[in-house]
Design a protein around this motif. Sequence first.
Motif, PDB file in Angstrom:
ATOM      1  N   TRP A   1      48.664 -20.802  16.772  1.00 30.92           N
ATOM      2  CA  TRP A   1      48.472 -21.317  15.404  1.00 30.92           C
ATOM      3  C   TRP A   1      47.378 -22.373  15.339  1.00 30.92           C
ATOM      4  CZ3 TRP A   1      49.974 -19.280  11.014  1.00 30.92           C
ATOM      5  CH2 TRP A   1      51.036 -18.369  11.037  1.00 30.92           C
ATOM      6  N   LEU A   2      47.229 -23.098  16.431  1.00 29.32           N
ATOM      7  CA  LEU A   2      46.213 -24.130  16.469  1.00 29.32           C
ATOM      8  C   LEU A   2      44.835 -23.532  16.138  1.00 29.32           C
ATOM      9  CD1 LEU A   2      46.408 -27.104  17.075  1.00 29.32           C
ATOM     10  CD2 LEU A   2      45.975 -26.628  19.473  1.00 29.32           C
ATOM     11  N   TRP A   3      44.597 -22.360  16.659  1.00 29.95           N
ATOM     12  CA  TRP A   3      43.331 -21.682  16.382  1.00 29.95           C
ATOM     13  C   TRP A   3      43.303 -21.165  14.948  1.00 29.95           C
ATOM     14  CZ3 TRP A   3      38.646 -21.125  18.447  1.00 29.95           C
ATOM     15  CH2 TRP A   3      37.827 -20.104  17.920  1.00 29.95           C
ATOM     16  N   MET A   4      44.453 -20.666  14.488  1.00 27.88           N
ATOM     17  CA  MET A   4      44.505 -20.177  13.109  1.00 27.88           C
ATOM     18  C   MET A   4      44.114 -21.292  12.149  1.00 27.88           C
ATOM     19  SD  MET A   4      45.980 -17.073  13.330  1.00 27.88           S
ATOM     20  CE  MET A   4      47.016 -16.762  11.935  1.00 27.88           C
ATOM     21  N   PHE A   5      44.481 -22.521  12.491  1.00 29.59           N
ATOM     22  CA  PHE A   5      44.205 -23.649  11.610  1.00 29.59           C
ATOM     23  C   PHE A   5      42.968 -24.436  12.038  1.00 29.59           C
ATOM     24  CE2 PHE A   5      49.031 -23.597  11.130  1.00 29.59           C
ATOM     25  CZ  PHE A   5      48.978 -22.855   9.965  1.00 29.59           C
ATOM     26  N   ASP A   6      42.157 -23.855  12.913  1.00 28.18           N
ATOM     27  CA  ASP A   6      41.007 -24.589  13.425  1.00 28.18           C
ATOM     28  C   ASP A   6      40.069 -25.023  12.295  1.00 28.18           C
ATOM     29  OD1 ASP A   6      39.520 -25.151  16.156  1.00 28.18           O
ATOM     30  OD2 ASP A   6      38.011 -24.507  14.678  1.00 28.18           O
ATOM     31  N   SER A   7      39.446 -26.174  12.513  1.00 25.15           N
ATOM     32  CA  SER A   7      38.645 -26.736  11.424  1.00 25.15           C
ATOM     33  C   SER A   7      37.389 -25.921  11.125  1.00 25.15           C
ATOM     34  CB  SER A   7      38.269 -28.189  11.755  1.00 25.15           C
ATOM     35  OG  SER A   7      37.627 -28.214  13.020  1.00 25.15           O
ATOM     36  N   ILE A   8      36.885 -25.188  12.095  1.00 22.00           N
ATOM     37  CA  ILE A   8      35.664 -24.407  11.843  1.00 22.00           C
ATOM     38  C   ILE A   8      35.917 -22.903  11.947  1.00 22.00           C
ATOM     39  CG2 ILE A   8      33.277 -23.954  12.606  1.00 22.00           C
ATOM     40  CD1 ILE A   8      33.364 -26.817  13.821  1.00 22.00           C
ATOM     41  N   PHE A   9      36.679 -22.519  12.968  1.00 22.06           N
ATOM     42  CA  PHE A   9      36.776 -21.087  13.281  1.00 22.06           C
ATOM     43  C   PHE A   9      38.034 -20.420  12.732  1.00 22.06           C
ATOM     44  CE2 PHE A   9      34.508 -23.300  16.740  1.00 22.06           C
ATOM     45  CZ  PHE A   9      33.227 -22.827  16.453  1.00 22.06           C
ATOM     46  N   SER A  10      38.787 -21.116  11.910  1.00 22.06           N
ATOM     47  CA  SER A  10      40.056 -20.578  11.414  1.00 22.06           C
ATOM     48  C   SER A  10      39.894 -19.170  10.837  1.00 22.06           C
ATOM     49  CB  SER A  10      40.614 -21.491  10.330  1.00 22.06           C
ATOM     50  OG  SER A  10      41.616 -20.794   9.627  1.00 22.06           O
ATOM     51  N   PRO A  11      40.582 -18.181  11.371  1.00 22.51           N
ATOM     52  CA  PRO A  11      40.512 -16.829  10.818  1.00 22.51           C
ATOM     53  C   PRO A  11      41.029 -16.785   9.383  1.00 22.51           C
ATOM     54  CG  PRO A  11      41.599 -16.827  12.962  1.00 22.51           C
ATOM     55  CD  PRO A  11      41.450 -18.256  12.552  1.00 22.51           C
ATOM     56  N   ILE A  12      41.933 -17.696   9.046  1.00 25.01           N
ATOM     57  CA  ILE A  12      42.416 -17.719   7.661  1.00 25.01           C
ATOM     58  C   ILE A  12      41.250 -18.065   6.735  1.00 25.01           C
ATOM     59  CG2 ILE A  12      44.065 -18.779   6.067  1.00 25.01           C
ATOM     60  CD1 ILE A  12      45.762 -19.490   8.493  1.00 25.01           C
TER      61      ILE A  12
END
Lengths: 281, 343, 311
Positions: free
Chosen positions: C132-143
């Motif tokens: 989830w950390l990546w899902m919510f990443d400040s630049i690369f968030s897939p969302i």
Amino acid sequence: MMTSAGKVFRTGRLYALLSIFAVFSAFPFYWMIIATFKRDHDLFSPTNNPFLFNEPPTLDHLRLLLFDTHFLTYLLNTFLVGMAVVAITLIIAVPAAYSLARWARGWGEMLGIGIFLTYLVPPAILFIPLSRFAAAFGLQESLWSLILIYPTFTIPFCTWLLMGFFKTIPRDIEEQAMIDGLSRLGAMVKVVLPLAISGILTIVVFAFTLSMHEFIYALTFISVSAKKTVSIGVPTELVRGDVFQWGPLMAGALIASTPVAVVYTFFLDRFIAGFTMGAVK
Amino acid sequence: MARVELENISKLFGATTAVNEVNLQTIEGEFLVLLGPSGCGKTTLLRMIAGIETPSSGDIVIDGEKVTHLPPRTRNIAMVFQSYALYPHMTVFKNIAFPLRTRGVDRTAIREKVEQAAGMFGIGSLLERKPRELSGGERQRVALARAIVREPSVFLLDEPLSNLDAILRASAREELRLFQRRLGVTTVYVTHDQVEAMGLGDRIVVMNKGRVHQVGTPPEIYQWPADTFVATFVGSPPMNLIEQGDVLAGFRPETFLPAGPATENEGFVTYPFQVTWLEYLGAERLVYGDIGEKCCARHVVSRLPGNISIPIEPGKTYPFAVAKKAIRHFDRASGRLIDTGKT
Amino acid sequence: MNSGPRATGTSIRDRADLLARIMITPAVLYIAVMIGFPFILAILYSLSDATTGDPTLHIIGLQNFRDILADPVFRTSLKNTFVFALVSQTLVIVLSRILATALMADFRGKWLVRFLVMLPWTAPISLGTIGWLWMFDSIFSPIDWILRKIGLLGAPGALLGPMQNLYWLGEPFLAMASVVTVHVWRLLPLATVIQLAGLSSIPRDLLEAAEVDGATALRKTLEITIPLTMPIISIAFLFGLIFTFTDMTVVYVLTRGGPIHMTQVLSTWTFFKGIEGGDLAQGAAVSLFMFPVLAGIAILVLRVARRTEVV
């Protein structure tokens, strides 16, 4: 009478609904797989489609994880702690569960409920005093602190789970064994335990997976990298301040969680039964 | 073969008294039946003889040795449970061999004895099966084979026929009796079924609410019930009881028959019988009704054998008679039998 | 064979009363030493001025409680703990109900769906949260990427704003929503399995009888399924509450309590105060605020469990 068009519509709706749930649940893991094999350049381009490989996959992250970090040590530590916790849990929980299942009346029943309630006392309340214990016994930075403390959650849980198992074994069988020449203890060891083998296997799995999942105590007691378990090693050692080593991080998370998840899935129903005090059958 | 003696046995579970001061001696080699309604303490008594329960007070003596506080394995008894309690994880062979293995009998002797016991019950071909693969009747035989293989001095059976269907039960009863005769082992058998008790027992112990009401042979129990409990518990339909002042007069339904020339003498009492209901059962008819006895009418039953075919209709009154020597008198307050002279 | 082994006297192996005590003793001792004693120690610490540097117990009374109550970060943590637990578990109960009903049907590939849906519970939580950390990443968030693709973000006049990213873990409200999302994700499987057990325990003939009586699907749900599974739903809810209420992993891995303590909860605040800050006394005091709620939940669980046993 349902028309075939209606049936197709219903099936379609069912699959659509389930797909949404499955995607929601599994997506972070799908993400781990992608990131594990994605080149850094591909990973770190905000315009690239994050769901696909825009450049050929690579094994660099895996290589880095396995050879340039303590990841393999984390796995080994996790395994050692898990096995030791399983052993302690078995030695303490099996007799306790049997005693509660067979002989508990009055105070014994209260004791059983008391043991169950201790499962609800969270690590968040216990870790401060326990950290002083560890300090007093010189167990800081030692896997022994985890081995001694993890049974605080495995013992109450496994005792309750096993108790339910023992209760399903008819008393007649052990009484018959006593008449057939065994002592009270002998009847338990030679007849009841072999019959409870699937229950015992279940608590082995849970004691192991629960100690693998554990985070708070490990974070509190261990800060030396080489002594960490996977559940804290991966999120703390591969995330250093703002420098996220995304590829190896995801690879580590993936490798450590998949086997546990697979084993756990097989035992999930039993987990529920033990953990809800048999309120759910 | 042994004698079991129970001396003043009581068993309390918390505040409830399951068994209340029971005294009982078996005769060597006899088939003794403990009969009573559920919850009367018969199973608890059996479990105390086995050593699974310890009496709260009193002593148990087997073969002259006081075993009250000894564990079951020291008593050389065998027991067959209502559920048969076969070890589900063992084959039939291992089940039967189990009591021998715990006693350290050597392998060849075990094989020989198991095969002999299995042969006796006709289950020699099932030895490699697991209990769950067996029918109810086969399971019962395995349990019996396991019980006899150790050559026990006392044989305890707890309602072993109640899990069988009605047809099997009759033949199993016969077999059981024949085996017991052949082995000559003192046997204590618990049942709530009076037909089983009458058919199997050398002697019957009738129990209720933890107490022994009567010990006797089946004819004694049936014809001379010691009190109103035994009178109404044994026999189907139960003994008729009618009030006569401080005394209850009792007679069996089959002794209460239509009056005729043969009953018009000193030896019989005749009553006007107002029939209310009639059941035709093939071999017999059951006639329900009241007999007007001064103030208080009493409900009684007559059991007419098939060869008495006189027409009877509900709503009418017929003269029925009972032989005086078939009537038993009980004290109304205590329920005890008053008549003394046994025939 | 007739003689049998006639051991005289009774050994301990035959004494059920003694065996019962001997066999339960290790568990009781362990729990007393490793749970009971630390718990009392936690109370003592909360009344003392102990720190990691000077851990001697010097009782100073309720001063710590006064101090932490005056601390705005503590008040945020207390509020967040309740908000996260109640919001996420309410969502979990509704969603797990829907999912469990869908899983009651027979369909091809059920095992796969089941495995995927159970993943969040069966995988170690700290590792799942990393996903989830990546899902919510400040630049690369897939969302964010999806939102950009469908035009909700990153274009002038877009619904969610012209910037390229939402900064999920950087904005207080979005950070809280992220924490709740991960809690829902994590506990949905557990609640689903519990609800499945409840649904399959409803006797089929009861539903058939209702159908014969002319009940519609909605009526069956409202008047049979839900009332009958109410105890099980409440069990799922209560256990979910316990898990989210005491959990520290999600917040720790996702936000470390940030931005500026806006997602701090009691357990993380205990950790930062007591372990990282070394203030054992105040840390213990913070953690003890969880106890009354847990005790209340425990009583409710026992009540529900007892009632279902009777039924």
